[in-house]
Design an enzyme around this catalytic site. Sequence first.
Site, mmCIF file in Angstrom:
data_model
loop_
_atom_site.group_PDB
_atom_site.id
_atom_site.type_symbol
_atom_site.label_atom_id
_atom_site.label_comp_id
_atom_site.label_asym_id
_atom_site.label_seq_id
_atom_site.Cartn_x
_atom_site.Cartn_y
_atom_site.Cartn_z
ATOM 1 N N LYS A 164 9.090 -2.174 -1.675
ATOM 2 C CA LYS A 164 10.025 -2.415 -2.768
ATOM 3 C C LYS A 164 10.892 -1.187 -3.000
ATOM 4 O O LYS A 164 10.444 -0.053 -2.845
ATOM 5 C CB LYS A 164 9.257 -2.754 -4.050
ATOM 6 N N ARG B 118 2.428 -6.455 1.398
ATOM 7 C CA ARG B 118 3.116 -7.523 0.689
ATOM 8 C C ARG B 118 3.615 -8.536 1.714
ATOM 9 O O ARG B 118 3.773 -8.234 2.897
ATOM 10 C CB ARG B 118 4.309 -6.977 -0.103
ATOM 11 N N HIS C 8 -0.733 -12.750 -1.536
ATOM 12 C CA HIS C 8 -0.911 -11.671 -2.501
ATOM 13 C C HIS C 8 -2.365 -11.562 -2.940
ATOM 14 O O HIS C 8 -2.802 -10.495 -3.385
ATOM 15 C CB HIS C 8 0.003 -11.876 -3.708
ATOM 16 N N ARG D 17 -3.853 -9.064 -0.751
ATOM 17 C CA ARG D 17 -3.436 -7.716 -1.163
ATOM 18 C C ARG D 17 -4.295 -7.255 -2.354
ATOM 19 O O ARG D 17 -4.754 -6.112 -2.394
ATOM 20 C CB ARG D 17 -1.958 -7.727 -1.540
ATOM 21 N N TYR E 191 -6.460 -2.824 -11.442
ATOM 22 C CA TYR E 191 -7.636 -3.138 -10.622
ATOM 23 C C TYR E 191 -8.911 -2.519 -11.188
ATOM 24 O O TYR E 191 -10.008 -2.955 -10.851
ATOM 25 C CB TYR E 191 -7.411 -2.670 -9.183
ATOM 26 N N HIS F 57 2.707 1.521 -4.802
ATOM 27 C CA HIS F 57 3.090 1.392 -6.206
ATOM 28 C C HIS F 57 3.822 2.637 -6.664
ATOM 29 O O HIS F 57 3.361 3.762 -6.426
ATOM 30 C CB HIS F 57 1.852 1.194 -7.083
#
Length: 312
Positions: A180, A149, A251, A254, A286, A277
């Site tokens: 995150k 990220r 992004h 990514r 995806y 994630h």
Amino acid sequence: MTLPALAERYLEHARVEKRLAQRTVELYSLDLHKLCAQAAQAGIELTAVRDAHIRRWVAQMHGAGRSGRGIALILSGWRGFYTWLGREGLVASNPVRDVRAPKAPKPLPKALGVEDAVRLASFVQEDADPWLEARDAAIVELLYGCGLRMGELVGLDARASDKARGWVDLDAAEAHVLGKGGKRRSVPVGSKALEALRRWQAVRLAAPAAAALSPALFLGRHGTRLSAQSVWQRLKRRGLQAGLTTPVHPHMLRHSFASHVLQSSGDLRAVQELLGHANISTTQVYTRLDFQHLARAYDAAHPRARLPKTGR
């Protein structure tokens, strides 16, 4: 079309008692015009509208191409009108209360094709400042080669320390990042990214004297930590210089990393771990991408993760 007295009374209520902005009242008026037109076409009074009518009209609007968000706004206006009618004792129930607009499909993540991604990662601007060229090349390789990220990238330090949010261990070929939710993870760094990072490390301290005092891996011209905005601008510019027709942003690289690795390996759980994630559902987006072209172009889990084979 003139609005019925009931609709006009409601708009007056919105203007005077609720003190809504004029623009809001105008939008409510447009919503009521649509409602009245539908009711007239169905041959019923406004107070006789039922939820079945509302659902049918929603289906018609959706079929005509109106977006889910647009329908939701119209329903909100109608819902407010019938809430007011209920308080006035003119309807027994609100026919719009349990009706929801169709959900808008989630947009697919924008990813580069393999050829464009490799073209960007391989691009070298011959007449560029060597210091900037080494830095920008390393940034591209980390974003595409590791799926970082933006915040993880700019938070990297040149070496590990107790205060470091993240760093790259060149000997172990790993990037340690703070993602995150304050979750740390380690991501393997491919050979191409390692080469680019070593080239950058060799010239990194050739920046202004202040650079020697900054722990940041990626520095700006003044020796301070490179900002996310600067990375965005440099990447967009580099994409154009490399001949890509699609504007590139961090992004997107990514997304490209995730899409290309998933197509080649088929290992959704591994991609989830690499991306950091928390939920597998986030990674599953995806799987919706069309990977047929990518499959023909791929022969490894990631094109920048291996040294090129001879004779190819």
